[in-house]
Design a protein around this motif. Structure first.
Motif, PDB file in Angstrom:
ATOM      1  N   TYR A   1       0.835  -1.204   0.000  1.00  0.00           N
ATOM      2  CA  TYR A   1       0.000   0.000   0.000  1.00  0.00           C
ATOM      3  C   TYR A   1       0.875   1.263   0.000  1.00  0.00           C
ATOM      4  O   TYR A   1       0.557   2.249  -0.661  1.00  0.00           O
ATOM      5  CB  TYR A   1      -0.934  -0.001   1.200  1.00  0.00           C
ATOM      6  N   ALA A   2       1.987   1.203   0.722  1.00  0.00           N
ATOM      7  CA  ALA A   2       2.925   2.334   0.716  1.00  0.00           C
ATOM      8  C   ALA A   2       3.424   2.608  -0.695  1.00  0.00           C
ATOM      9  O   ALA A   2       3.470   3.764  -1.148  1.00  0.00           O
ATOM     10  CB  ALA A   2       4.099   2.050   1.653  1.00  0.00           C
ATOM     11  N   ARG A   3       3.773   1.554  -1.411  1.00  0.00           N
ATOM     12  CA  ARG A   3       4.230   1.714  -2.802  1.00  0.00           C
ATOM     13  C   ARG A   3       3.125   2.299  -3.678  1.00  0.00           C
ATOM     14  O   ARG A   3       3.375   3.151  -4.534  1.00  0.00           O
ATOM     15  CB  ARG A   3       4.681   0.368  -3.365  1.00  0.00           C
ATOM     16  N   GLN A   4       1.907   1.833  -3.464  1.00  0.00           N
ATOM     17  CA  GLN A   4       0.774   2.339  -4.247  1.00  0.00           C
ATOM     18  C   GLN A   4       0.629   3.847  -4.058  1.00  0.00           C
ATOM     19  O   GLN A   4       0.408   4.594  -5.027  1.00  0.00           O
ATOM     20  CB  GLN A   4      -0.516   1.628  -3.803  1.00  0.00           C
ATOM     21  N   LEU A   5       0.763   4.317  -2.838  1.00  0.00           N
ATOM     22  CA  LEU A   5       0.640   5.749  -2.548  1.00  0.00           C
ATOM     23  C   LEU A   5       1.810   6.540  -3.141  1.00  0.00           C
ATOM     24  O   LEU A   5       1.614   7.604  -3.742  1.00  0.00           O
ATOM     25  CB  LEU A   5       0.560   5.970  -1.037  1.00  0.00           C
ATOM     26  N   LEU A   6       3.001   6.021  -2.990  1.00  0.00           N
ATOM     27  CA  LEU A   6       4.170   6.714  -3.531  1.00  0.00           C
ATOM     28  C   LEU A   6       4.111   6.788  -5.054  1.00  0.00           C
ATOM     29  O   LEU A   6       4.535   7.780  -5.653  1.00  0.00           O
ATOM     30  CB  LEU A   6       5.456   6.026  -3.061  1.00  0.00           C
ATOM     31  N   ASP A   7       3.543   5.771  -5.667  1.00  0.00           N
ATOM     32  CA  ASP A   7       3.397   5.777  -7.125  1.00  0.00           C
ATOM     33  C   ASP A   7       2.324   6.757  -7.598  1.00  0.00           C
ATOM     34  O   ASP A   7       2.248   7.088  -8.779  1.00  0.00           O
ATOM     35  CB  ASP A   7       3.083   4.366  -7.638  1.00  0.00           C
TER      36      ASP A   7
ATOM     37  N   ILE B   1      10.965   0.494   6.243  1.00  0.00           N
ATOM     38  CA  ILE B   1      11.499   1.849   6.036  1.00  0.00           C
ATOM     39  C   ILE B   1      12.741   1.784   5.148  1.00  0.00           C
ATOM     40  O   ILE B   1      12.908   2.580   4.217  1.00  0.00           O
ATOM     41  CB  ILE B   1      11.832   2.508   7.387  1.00  0.00           C
ATOM     42  N   THR B   2      13.583   0.808   5.438  1.00  0.00           N
ATOM     43  CA  THR B   2      14.801   0.635   4.639  1.00  0.00           C
ATOM     44  C   THR B   2      14.449   0.324   3.188  1.00  0.00           C
ATOM     45  O   THR B   2      15.004   0.918   2.255  1.00  0.00           O
ATOM     46  CB  THR B   2      15.663  -0.492   5.221  1.00  0.00           C
ATOM     47  N   GLU B   3      13.512  -0.606   2.995  1.00  0.00           N
ATOM     48  CA  GLU B   3      13.118  -0.988   1.634  1.00  0.00           C
ATOM     49  C   GLU B   3      12.557   0.198   0.851  1.00  0.00           C
ATOM     50  O   GLU B   3      12.935   0.445  -0.300  1.00  0.00           O
ATOM     51  CB  GLU B   3      12.058  -2.101   1.684  1.00  0.00           C
ATOM     52  N   LEU B   4      11.660   0.943   1.468  1.00  0.00           N
ATOM     53  CA  LEU B   4      11.014   2.061   0.778  1.00  0.00           C
ATOM     54  C   LEU B   4      12.001   3.202   0.516  1.00  0.00           C
ATOM     55  O   LEU B   4      11.960   3.833  -0.546  1.00  0.00           O
ATOM     56  CB  LEU B   4       9.820   2.564   1.589  1.00  0.00           C
ATOM     57  N   SER B   5      12.894   3.443   1.472  1.00  0.00           N
ATOM     58  CA  SER B   5      13.904   4.495   1.287  1.00  0.00           C
ATOM     59  C   SER B   5      14.855   4.134   0.152  1.00  0.00           C
ATOM     60  O   SER B   5      15.228   4.990  -0.657  1.00  0.00           O
ATOM     61  CB  SER B   5      14.691   4.705   2.581  1.00  0.00           C
ATOM     62  N   ASP B   6      15.233   2.856   0.096  1.00  0.00           N
ATOM     63  CA  ASP B   6      16.114   2.408  -0.986  1.00  0.00           C
ATOM     64  C   ASP B   6      15.435   2.543  -2.345  1.00  0.00           C
ATOM     65  O   ASP B   6      16.065   2.897  -3.348  1.00  0.00           O
ATOM     66  CB  ASP B   6      16.539   0.948  -0.757  1.00  0.00           C
ATOM     67  N   GLU B   7      14.141   2.269  -2.371  1.00  0.00           N
ATOM     68  CA  GLU B   7      13.401   2.233  -3.634  1.00  0.00           C
ATOM     69  C   GLU B   7      12.981   3.623  -4.119  1.00  0.00           C
ATOM     70  O   GLU B   7      13.036   3.913  -5.320  1.00  0.00           O
ATOM     71  CB  GLU B   7      12.155   1.357  -3.452  1.00  0.00           C
ATOM     72  N   TYR B   8      12.551   4.478  -3.181  1.00  0.00           N
ATOM     73  CA  TYR B   8      11.979   5.767  -3.576  1.00  0.00           C
ATOM     74  C   TYR B   8      12.817   6.972  -3.146  1.00  0.00           C
ATOM     75  O   TYR B   8      12.514   8.098  -3.561  1.00  0.00           O
ATOM     76  CB  TYR B   8      10.572   5.919  -2.983  1.00  0.00           C
ATOM     77  N   GLY B   9      13.827   6.744  -2.327  1.00  0.00           N
ATOM     78  CA  GLY B   9      14.635   7.841  -1.799  1.00  0.00           C
ATOM     79  C   GLY B   9      14.184   8.225  -0.400  1.00  0.00           C
ATOM     80  O   GLY B   9      12.981   8.298  -0.130  1.00  0.00           O
TER      81      GLY B   9
END
Length: 246
Positions: free
Chosen positions: A94-100, A119-127
Motif C-alpha cells: 500500500y505504501a508503494r501504491q501511494l508513492l506511485d 522503512i529501509t526498503e522504501l527508502s532504498d526504492e523511492y529515496g
C-alpha cells in the motif's frame, strides 16, 4: 520537496474521516470539533492562501484500518502543491501504491516501528526524502495504532534507530496537547531535534502566533497546524509570515 535550512515549512492539516475533513480532540473517534464536506476543496483553499505543502491524514485508515483512497486521489487532483500523507499504511504494498500516486512524502508510523525493514526498503526504492517516520508521544513514550498502544521507548531513543533504517525525516506529534488548543511544551521537540541529524516536523497544540515564533526559534524544520486554523484561532496568511527562519 526538501526541507530548507532557512525555512520552517508551515503545513495546514487536512484530516479525512468518512469522506469529510474533520478535526478530532486528541485523535479520539466521536470527538469531532470540525466536519467539512469535500476535503479536496479544503486543501485547495489552504493552497490558495499560500501553503507550500498540505499535510493529509487518512483517519479512516488509522482508526479503522480501511483506507480512504478515493478522498486522497481527489486531493491530489485538486491541488498542485506537494502532499505529505499518513494514516493506515499497514503494508509495504500500500505504501508503494501511494508513492506511485506522486505523494511527495509518506508518513509511516505503526508499520515502520513494528517492521523497521520496511522503512529501509522504501527508502532504498523511492529515496529517503520521501519517507517520514511518525513518532507520536504520550507521557514521553511512543504510541502506535492510532495512539491506542504505548511502547516502552521515547521518541529520542527511536529517532536514532530510524535514521539508520533510512528515514529521511521525522514527524513528532505530542498527543498530550494535540487538538486541545491550549499550547504545547517546547522541551520534547527541542530535545528530539538536538538528538538526531534529520529534519523534524512538529505537530500538536499550536494555537497562537507566539507558538509559531517559539517553534521557529527552536530550529524545527516544519510544523503542522490543524484545529487552530479551523477554529479561527490562527490565520494562515499571518502564520506563513513566520515560515522564514527568524
Amino acid at each position: 520537496m526538501s526541507f530548507k535550512k532557512d525555512e520552517m515549512l508551515i503545513m495546514p492539516a487536512v484530516d479525512i474521516k468518512n469522506g469529510k475533513c474533520v478535526q478530532l480532540v486528541q485523535g479520539k473517534p466521536g470527538s469531532e470539533m470540525v466536519e467539512i464536506e469535500n476535503p479536496e476543496l479544503v486543501a485547495r483553499h489552504w493552497q490558495d492562501l499560500g501553503a507550500k505543502c498540505i499535510h493529509v491524514i487518512d483517519l479512516d485508515g488509522t482508526i479503522d484500518g480501511v483506507a480512504n483512497l478515493t478522498a486522497v486521489k481527489k486531493i491530489l487532483k485538486e491541488v498542485s502543491v506537494p502532499i505529505q500523507l499518513g494514516g493506515g499504511i499497514r503494508s509495504i504494498e500500500y505504501a508503494r501504491q501511494l508513492l506511485d500516486l506522486d505523494i511527495e512524502r509518506l508518513i509511516i508510523g505503526t508499520m515502520g516501528i513494528q517492521q523497521p525493514q520496511t522503512i529501509t526498503e522504501l527508502s532504498d526504492e523511492y529515496g529517503s526524502d520521501r519517507i517520514m517516520i511518525s513518532l507520536d508521544s504520550k507521557d514521553n513514550k511512543v504510541v502506535i495504532k492510532g495512539w491506542q498502544e504505548k511502547i516502552d521507548k521515547t521518541p529520542t531513543e527511536l529517532s536514532q534507530e530510524f535514521k539508520e533504517h533510512g528515514a529521511g525525516s521525522i514527524l513528532f506529534t505530542n498527543v498530550d496537547v494535540e487538538g486541545l488548543l491550549g499550547g504545547f511544551y517546547t522541551n520534547p521537540v527541542v530535545e528530539l531535534k538536538k538528538s538526531v541529524d534529520l529534519p523534524v516536523v512538529y505537530s500538536g497544540g499550536i494555537t497562537t502566533i507566539d507558538d509559531i515564533k517559539k517553534l521557529n526559534e527552536s530550529g524545527v524544520d516544519g510544523i503542522v497546524i490543524g484545529s487552530a486554523l479551523y477554529k479561527d484561532k490562527l490565520d494562515l496568511t499571518e502564520a506563513l509570515k513566520y515560515q522564514k527562519r527568524i
